[in-house]
Every structure is written in C-alpha cells, then in structure tokens.
Design a protein around this motif. Sequence first.
Motif, PDB file in Angstrom:
ATOM      1  N   ASP A  81       2.459 -59.493 -24.373  1.00 50.30           N
ATOM      2  CA  ASP A  81       3.097 -58.419 -23.590  1.00 50.30           C
ATOM      3  C   ASP A  81       3.770 -59.040 -22.302  1.00 50.30           C
ATOM      4  O   ASP A  81       3.088 -59.784 -21.786  1.00 50.30           O
ATOM      5  CB  ASP A  81       2.194 -56.940 -23.461  1.00 50.30           C
ATOM      6  N   VAL A  82       4.187 -58.756 -22.049  1.00 45.78           N
ATOM      7  CA  VAL A  82       5.394 -59.342 -20.640  1.00 45.78           C
ATOM      8  C   VAL A  82       5.059 -58.038 -19.214  1.00 45.78           C
ATOM      9  O   VAL A  82       4.717 -59.337 -18.416  1.00 45.78           O
ATOM     10  CB  VAL A  82       6.940 -58.322 -20.880  1.00 45.78           C
ATOM     11  N   GLY A  86      -2.303 -58.937 -13.132  1.00 42.70           N
ATOM     12  CA  GLY A  86      -2.547 -60.188 -12.790  1.00 42.70           C
ATOM     13  C   GLY A  86      -0.571 -61.106 -12.369  1.00 42.70           C
ATOM     14  O   GLY A  86      -0.785 -62.457 -12.789  1.00 42.70           O
ATOM     15  N   GLY A  87       0.104 -60.708 -13.065  1.00 43.08           N
ATOM     16  CA  GLY A  87       1.199 -61.331 -12.878  1.00 43.08           C
ATOM     17  C   GLY A  87       2.226 -60.689 -13.907  1.00 43.08           C
ATOM     18  O   GLY A  87       3.674 -61.786 -13.863  1.00 43.08           O
ATOM     19  N   GLY A  88       1.903 -60.484 -15.018  1.00 39.54           N
ATOM     20  CA  GLY A  88       2.508 -60.338 -16.069  1.00 39.54           C
ATOM     21  C   GLY A  88       2.900 -61.750 -17.010  1.00 39.54           C
ATOM     22  O   GLY A  88       2.585 -62.484 -16.234  1.00 39.54           O
ATOM     23  N   GLY A  89       3.507 -60.871 -17.918  1.00 42.24           N
ATOM     24  CA  GLY A  89       3.342 -63.027 -19.637  1.00 42.24           C
ATOM     25  C   GLY A  89       4.424 -63.517 -18.885  1.00 42.24           C
ATOM     26  O   GLY A  89       3.947 -65.312 -19.283  1.00 42.24           O
ATOM     27  N   VAL A  90       4.828 -63.566 -17.547  1.00 39.10           N
ATOM     28  CA  VAL A  90       5.664 -65.232 -17.480  1.00 39.10           C
ATOM     29  C   VAL A  90       4.898 -66.079 -16.980  1.00 39.10           C
ATOM     30  O   VAL A  90       4.229 -67.164 -16.170  1.00 39.10           O
ATOM     31  CB  VAL A  90       6.983 -64.428 -16.050  1.00 39.10           C
ATOM     32  N   GLU A  91       3.843 -65.083 -16.210  1.00 42.68           N
ATOM     33  CA  GLU A  91       2.560 -65.981 -15.171  1.00 42.68           C
ATOM     34  C   GLU A  91       1.955 -66.648 -16.334  1.00 42.68           C
ATOM     35  O   GLU A  91       1.641 -67.917 -15.897  1.00 42.68           O
ATOM     36  CB  GLU A  91       1.752 -64.824 -14.400  1.00 42.68           C
ATOM     37  N   VAL A  92       1.402 -65.785 -17.464  1.00 46.15           N
ATOM     38  CA  VAL A  92       0.557 -66.153 -19.341  1.00 46.15           C
ATOM     39  C   VAL A  92       1.415 -67.512 -19.022  1.00 46.15           C
ATOM     40  O   VAL A  92       0.579 -68.617 -19.235  1.00 46.15           O
ATOM     41  CB  VAL A  92       0.578 -65.611 -19.433  1.00 46.15           C
ATOM     42  N   VAL A 124      10.569 -64.166 -19.914  1.00 41.91           N
ATOM     43  CA  VAL A 124       9.949 -64.271 -20.673  1.00 41.91           C
ATOM     44  C   VAL A 124      10.459 -66.131 -21.717  1.00 41.91           C
ATOM     45  O   VAL A 124       9.485 -66.735 -21.504  1.00 41.91           O
ATOM     46  CB  VAL A 124       9.269 -63.790 -21.641  1.00 41.91           C
ATOM     47  N   ILE A 125      11.744 -65.909 -21.675  1.00 42.42           N
ATOM     48  CA  ILE A 125      12.474 -67.037 -22.732  1.00 42.42           C
ATOM     49  C   ILE A 125      12.788 -67.930 -21.879  1.00 42.42           C
ATOM     50  O   ILE A 125      12.349 -69.399 -22.141  1.00 42.42           O
ATOM     51  CB  ILE A 125      13.866 -66.174 -22.791  1.00 42.42           C
TER      52      ILE A 125
END
Length: 243
Positions: A81-82, A86-92, A124-125
């Motif tokens: 998920d985006v 804790g920072g969103g998908g970009v942080e993952v 995310v891309i």
Amino acid sequence: MSDVAGANEPTGTSPAERSEGAAGRRVRVVLVDDHRMFRTGVQAEIGQTAETGVEVVGEAADVDQAVAVITATRPEVVLLDVHLPGGGGVEVLRRCAALMADAERPVRFLALSVSDAAEDVIGVIRGGARGYVTKTITGSDLVDSIFRVQEGDAVFSPRLAGFVLDAFASTDAPPVDEDLDRLTQREREVLRLIARGYAYKEIAKQLFISVKTVESHVSAVLRKLQLSNRHELTRWATARRLV
C-alpha cells in the motif's frame, strides 16, 4: 474487487485453466496494508495456494513491520500500500533497496492502493516498485499481475501507465511543493477525496476510518494550508491538479 486489469492482461482463461496453470507455478507474497480487513479480504481472494499458486507468507500494517517481515521471509513479491504509518510505501522501498537489488533473489514490489493520484504512482515507481494497480482490480487479475511482476514485468492499471510514461519522458524534476509537503500521506488522501466532492461518511467508509477521524484530518489540512473551508480546499487541490 471489480474488474480493472493491468495492461496486456491475458483474456479468455477459464477457472479450470487457471487452476491447472497454478499447479506448475508458485510465488511467495507478503501483504503490506494498514487495514486488517483489507488484508484479510486479499488473503481470501488470492491466498488459496492450490488454486492460485500464491502463498501469502507474511503481513504487515506499518513501515517497521513491513521491513521486518520482508527481511525475515524474503518473498518474491510484496503487495504494498502507498499510505502507511511510519513513512508510507516509499519508505518501505527505501529501506528494502538492498533486497530489490539482490541479483539472485530479488524482492519485487507491486503497489496496490486506493489512490490513483499521479504523485503516488510516480513516487513508488521512482522508489523501485515494478508496478501499480488500484484496489478495484479483480482477484484473478491481481494473481496474474503478481506473477508478471515476479517474472520481471512492469504492470499498471490502464490509466496509471500514462502517468509513468509522462513522468519519465521528462528530464525535468518535478517542482517541490512546500505546502503539500506539510501534509501527511493520510491527510493528502483525505484532501483528494474532499476535493472530489466526497462526504465525510463516504470518505470514512472508503478509508476504513471513523467520521471523527476524517474531521480531524480535514481540520489539520485546513490549518496547515491556512484555508478556511472545504471550498477553498477544493480550489487549492484543483489548482495543483491533485483531484
């Protein structure tokens, strides 16, 4: 889930053919989404391994959990998920960069989100995800998308592919919007839905949160952007093409 598929999806495949095909292919998947009910629904939809070939090996509800589970299980594909605490998908993606770069056992990411905003798709891309599909995708098309990402393909819901093509066709970096950067991922999500004309109850239902929580997010957005009401908020969002 309703019928929205990634580009170039196979058609005309019967349930019997899918079941037979699944017997010869397997993929280990981690589900990352902060809504437990949604994770349960996806698990029920795609997690019948004998039929789909998908084995769900872990779940996570926030960034820290996601990184821990992904590192421990080393799945082939992560449904991400985006918008996550804790920072969103970009942080993952940032914290799993080494796993994505592993030449022998790469972990690949497929974004699965309610958001169809261009900035979320592009973010995310750029972070390393192999594709982006919205939560309106059917279970069977999601299974197909997972296997395609496992094989190294890029997969997008049809209207989202254009965002990516436009973004990467340009050599200019997108301008930084300091006002927008003040908002959390969840506040941005609520902002877009308000700007699209959704009522608080509709937003609460779509995001699996309470009406009171929606009201709190709207108040925070108005305060941070120094706006007075939802009409000004809508004009603000429209001017930035967030709607």
